[in-house]
Design a protein around this motif. Structure first.
Motif, PDB file in Angstrom:
ATOM      1  N   MET A   1       0.870  -1.054   0.126  1.00 53.73           N
ATOM      2  CA  MET A   1       0.104  -0.043   0.315  1.00 53.73           C
ATOM      3  C   MET A   1       0.694   1.155  -0.016  1.00 53.73           C
ATOM      4  O   MET A   1       1.921   1.337   0.660  1.00 53.73           O
ATOM      5  N   THR A   3       0.578   5.231   0.219  1.00 52.98           N
ATOM      6  CA  THR A   3       0.015   6.508   0.739  1.00 52.98           C
ATOM      7  C   THR A   3       0.662   7.927  -0.027  1.00 52.98           C
ATOM      8  O   THR A   3       1.751   8.096   0.192  1.00 52.98           O
ATOM      9  N   HIS A  37      -3.454   2.118   8.598  1.00 49.51           N
ATOM     10  CA  HIS A  37      -3.000   1.011   9.403  1.00 49.51           C
ATOM     11  C   HIS A  37      -3.741  -0.236   9.143  1.00 49.51           C
ATOM     12  O   HIS A  37      -3.105  -1.293   9.090  1.00 49.51           O
ATOM     13  N   GLU A  40      -3.166  -1.552   5.789  1.00 45.11           N
ATOM     14  CA  GLU A  40      -1.726  -2.102   5.566  1.00 45.11           C
ATOM     15  C   GLU A  40      -1.683  -3.634   5.942  1.00 45.11           C
ATOM     16  O   GLU A  40      -0.947  -4.404   5.704  1.00 45.11           O
ATOM     17  N   ASP A  46      -1.980  -4.419  -0.934  1.00 48.18           N
ATOM     18  CA  ASP A  46      -0.659  -3.883  -1.162  1.00 48.18           C
ATOM     19  C   ASP A  46      -0.420  -2.998  -2.439  1.00 48.18           C
ATOM     20  O   ASP A  46       0.320  -2.215  -2.124  1.00 48.18           O
TER      21      ASP A  46
END
Length: 161
Positions: A1, A3, A37, A40, A46
């Motif tokens: 993942m 951000t 969080h 993830e 992913d």
């Protein structure tokens, strides 16, 4: 993942989500990080990109004007990210005002991207409930239920690509 935070350049991604909702000029709990969080921990996510508008360094003295390059850049970044995103998670926390989030709900109500949680105690919950019902927007009564539903939708999008 991955951000992506403002002012990072937004590029086309296979699957992405924008985290819209209560920030209250930085005084709200950082629910965006809670979502990140949780997401993830999901291996199937992913390759998902999360657009998080909560800037690391926000200057509250910025004039909220189109002429202010920093403020204008932030607003345009958010609009670009919402337009680019596959899903828009919109969380409206109880006892907050979140007028910009309500504007974003209006802007993207017909997009088919919105998934909403408006907690009891939000000052305009009735308006939010009516718009969501009228526009067929998926609505959840808790942040955890919204997060789970968004993650399930993202998994489905990843599998279908």
């Amino acid at each position: 993942m991955r951000t992506v935070l403002p002012p990072e350049i937004i590029s086309p991604y296979d699957v992405s989500v924008f985290l819209a909702g209560t920030i209250d000029m930085g005084h709200s709990v950082d629910w965006q990080q809670e979502f990140i969080h949780q997401a993830e921990m999901e291996e199937a996510l992913d390759d998902v990109v999360v657009f998080n508008p909560r800037r690391k360094f926000w200057d509250h003295s910025w004039t909220q004007s189109i002429e202010n390059i920093w403020f204008s850049g932030q607003v345009n970044w958010e609009l670009d990210a919402m337009e680019s995103a596959d899903v828009i998670l919109l969380f409206l926390k109880a006892n907050s005002k979140s007028p910009i989030s309500m504007m974003e709900l209006g802007l993207f109500a017909d997009s088919g991207k919105l998934m909403v949680c408006c907690e009891e105690g939000f000052w305009r919950k009735g308006n939010i409930d009516i718009v969501c019902k009228r526009k067929g927007i998926d609505q959840y009564d808790t942040f955890d239920k919204l997060s789970a539903a968004v993650m399930a939708k993202l998994k489905n999008l990843v599998e279908s690509k």
